[in-house]
Design a protein around this motif. Structure first.
Motif, short mmCIF file in Angstrom:
data_model
loop_
_atom_site.label_atom_id
_atom_site.label_comp_id
_atom_site.label_asym_id
_atom_site.label_seq_id
_atom_site.Cartn_x
_atom_site.Cartn_y
_atom_site.Cartn_z
N HIS A 145 58.75 3.51 31.79
CA HIS A 145 57.38 3.17 31.42
C HIS A 145 56.36 4.24 31.82
CE1 HIS A 145 54.64 -0.62 30.80
NE2 HIS A 145 54.15 0.44 30.21
N TRP A 146 56.63 4.93 32.92
CA TRP A 146 55.63 5.84 33.49
C TRP A 146 56.35 6.95 34.25
CZ3 TRP A 146 50.69 6.95 33.04
CH2 TRP A 146 50.00 7.57 34.08
N PRO A 147 55.87 8.19 34.18
CA PRO A 147 56.59 9.29 34.84
C PRO A 147 56.50 9.28 36.36
CG PRO A 147 54.57 10.08 33.84
CD PRO A 147 54.74 8.68 33.37
N GLY A 148 55.56 8.53 36.91
CA GLY A 148 55.41 8.45 38.36
C GLY A 148 56.15 7.28 38.96
N ALA A 170 69.38 1.98 22.75
CA ALA A 170 68.67 3.27 22.72
C ALA A 170 67.83 3.35 23.97
CB ALA A 170 67.81 3.39 21.47
N ILE A 171 67.64 4.55 24.48
CA ILE A 171 66.81 4.75 25.67
C ILE A 171 65.75 5.81 25.37
CG2 ILE A 171 68.51 3.98 27.34
CD1 ILE A 171 69.35 6.86 27.82
N GLY A 172 64.62 5.69 26.05
CA GLY A 172 63.53 6.62 25.80
C GLY A 172 62.53 6.59 26.94
N VAL A 173 61.35 7.12 26.67
CA VAL A 173 60.32 7.26 27.71
C VAL A 173 58.96 6.90 27.14
CG1 VAL A 173 61.57 8.98 29.06
CG2 VAL A 173 60.09 9.73 27.18
N SER A 174 58.04 6.59 28.03
CA SER A 174 56.67 6.28 27.65
C SER A 174 55.73 7.01 28.59
CB SER A 174 56.43 4.76 27.75
OG SER A 174 55.13 4.41 27.35
N ASN A 175 54.63 7.48 28.04
CA ASN A 175 53.58 8.17 28.81
C ASN A 175 54.04 9.50 29.41
OD1 ASN A 175 51.46 6.06 28.62
ND2 ASN A 175 52.94 4.85 29.79
N TYR A 176 55.05 10.13 28.81
CA TYR A 176 55.47 11.44 29.26
C TYR A 176 54.60 12.52 28.60
CZ TYR A 176 59.80 10.39 31.85
OH TYR A 176 60.71 9.98 32.78
N THR A 177 54.32 13.56 29.34
CA THR A 177 53.59 14.71 28.83
C THR A 177 54.60 15.71 28.24
OG1 THR A 177 53.78 15.95 30.88
CG2 THR A 177 51.89 14.44 30.68
N PRO A 178 54.12 16.76 27.56
CA PRO A 178 55.06 17.78 27.09
C PRO A 178 55.89 18.38 28.22
CG PRO A 178 52.97 18.03 25.96
CD PRO A 178 52.76 16.98 27.02
N ALA A 179 55.29 18.56 29.40
CA ALA A 179 56.03 19.12 30.54
C ALA A 179 57.13 18.15 30.99
CB ALA A 179 55.08 19.40 31.70
N LEU A 234 52.27 16.89 21.80
CA LEU A 234 53.38 15.97 22.02
C LEU A 234 54.17 15.72 20.74
CD1 LEU A 234 52.31 13.10 24.45
CD2 LEU A 234 54.30 14.59 24.63
N ARG A 235 53.47 15.62 19.63
CA ARG A 235 54.17 15.39 18.37
C ARG A 235 55.02 16.60 17.99
NH1 ARG A 235 51.05 12.85 13.56
NH2 ARG A 235 53.21 12.36 13.03
N ARG A 236 54.52 17.80 18.28
CA ARG A 236 55.33 19.00 18.03
C ARG A 236 56.57 19.00 18.91
NH1 ARG A 236 50.21 21.58 17.57
NH2 ARG A 236 50.29 22.21 19.78
N ALA A 237 56.40 18.60 20.18
CA ALA A 237 57.55 18.54 21.09
C ALA A 237 58.57 17.53 20.60
CB ALA A 237 57.08 18.18 22.50
N CYS A 238 58.11 16.38 20.11
CA CYS A 238 59.03 15.37 19.59
C CYS A 238 59.79 15.89 18.37
CB CYS A 238 58.27 14.09 19.24
SG CYS A 238 57.81 13.12 20.69
#
Length: 293
Positions: free
Chosen positions: A119-122, A155-164, A193-197
């Protein structure tokens, strides 16, 4: 990007797992209480929604699971006909990730979850600059990869991640994230972010499409809506899905839930799309993850 539709489902997009994720789902943030959840789920199924987006921190996974068990037969549907997303709470980031994900499964009362996100990178309880955050993210992802291999998380994924954060994950993961879910609307177009995706073949998904309701009164949005004889909410949602970006509008009002589903029988012109996208100024209505190391 392929899209498909049928009489029983909204248009969908293809994930790299081979599964299809509906372009429209019900966002369940702040949807609390068994009665409210059941009413919203009932209205959503009636309006053609086949995706539901919950999270451990929303506190409504159990209510969602019970509501679907009771209501799916009413519409001639089974578990396999709906796409369920939930998310790992920041308090479970790291060592507790496996337990946190299994607890989500238990609360939902399901054998599997279609999409499970960090849900969150922290990490709850740690400062955003704490150098333990990257290690905790890696531990969480390893746990999700294991549950994915077991078939419990399709499926697994992430939310609220930055490009870094995305680059860090892509450099170490064994299973590529299927989805990145972030805030996305005309004031926050998330170009980087869309370019990274696109680079990593990760599906980009939107939340807060209506800008917490504030965008509904934006003059440009209102003008486009009036010209199309649609509501501002429908225009904002259409702006995203016309770019093949899945959306998750949240509402507890059956009338608005039905209204928000009316986004697949009209199109915005190139001029409409351009006017809306020109509103972009990197404005976030929700939390900003950019300071999380």
């Amino acid at each position: 990007m392929k899209m498909s539709s049928s009489a029983s489902a909204t248009p969908s997009v293809l994930l790299d797992t081979g599964a299809r994720m509906p372009l429209l789902g019900l966002g369940m943030y702040k949807l609390c209480g068994a009665e409210a959840v059941a009413r919203a789920v009932d209205a959503s199924l009636a309006a053609g929604y086949r995706a539901f987006d919950s999270a451990a921190v929303y506190g409504n996974e159990a209510e969602l699971g019970r509501s679907l068990k009771e209501l799916l037969p009413k519409y001639g549907l089974t578990r396999e006909d709906v796409f369920i997303t939930s998310k790992l709470g920041p308090k479970d980031q790291g060592e507790r990730a496996m337990d946190g994900a299994l607890e989500s499964l238990s609360r939902l009362g399901m054998d599997y979850i279609d999409l499970y996100l960090i849900h969150w990178p922290g990490t709850q309880g740690l400062d955003v600059t704490d150098q333990r955050n990257p290690g905790n993210r890696a531990k969480s992802w390893a746990a999700l990869e294991e549950l994915h291999a077991q078939g419990k998380l399709k499926a697994i994924g992430v939310s609220n991640y930055t490009p870094a954060h995305m680059r860090e994950l892509m450099a170490s993961c064994k299973v590529r994230p299927a989805v990145l879910q972030v805030e996305f609307h005309p004031l926050e177009c998330q170009a980087e972010l869309r370019r990274a995706c696109q680079e990593f073949s990760v599906r980009f998904q939107a939340y807060t499409s209506l800008g917490r309701g504030e965008l509904l009164a934006d003059p440009t949005v209102v003008q486009v809506a009036e010209s199309r004889r649609r509501t501002p909410a429908q225009v904002l949602l259409r702006w995203a899905v016309q770019q093949n970006v899945p959306v998750l509008p949240k509402s507890s009002d059956p009338r608005r839930i039905k209204e928000n589903a009316g986004i697949f029988d009209f199109a915005l012109s190139d001029d409409d799309m351009g006017r809306l996208s020109a509103l972009n100024r990197g404005h976030k209505y929700c939390w900003d993850p950019s300071q999380v190391v």
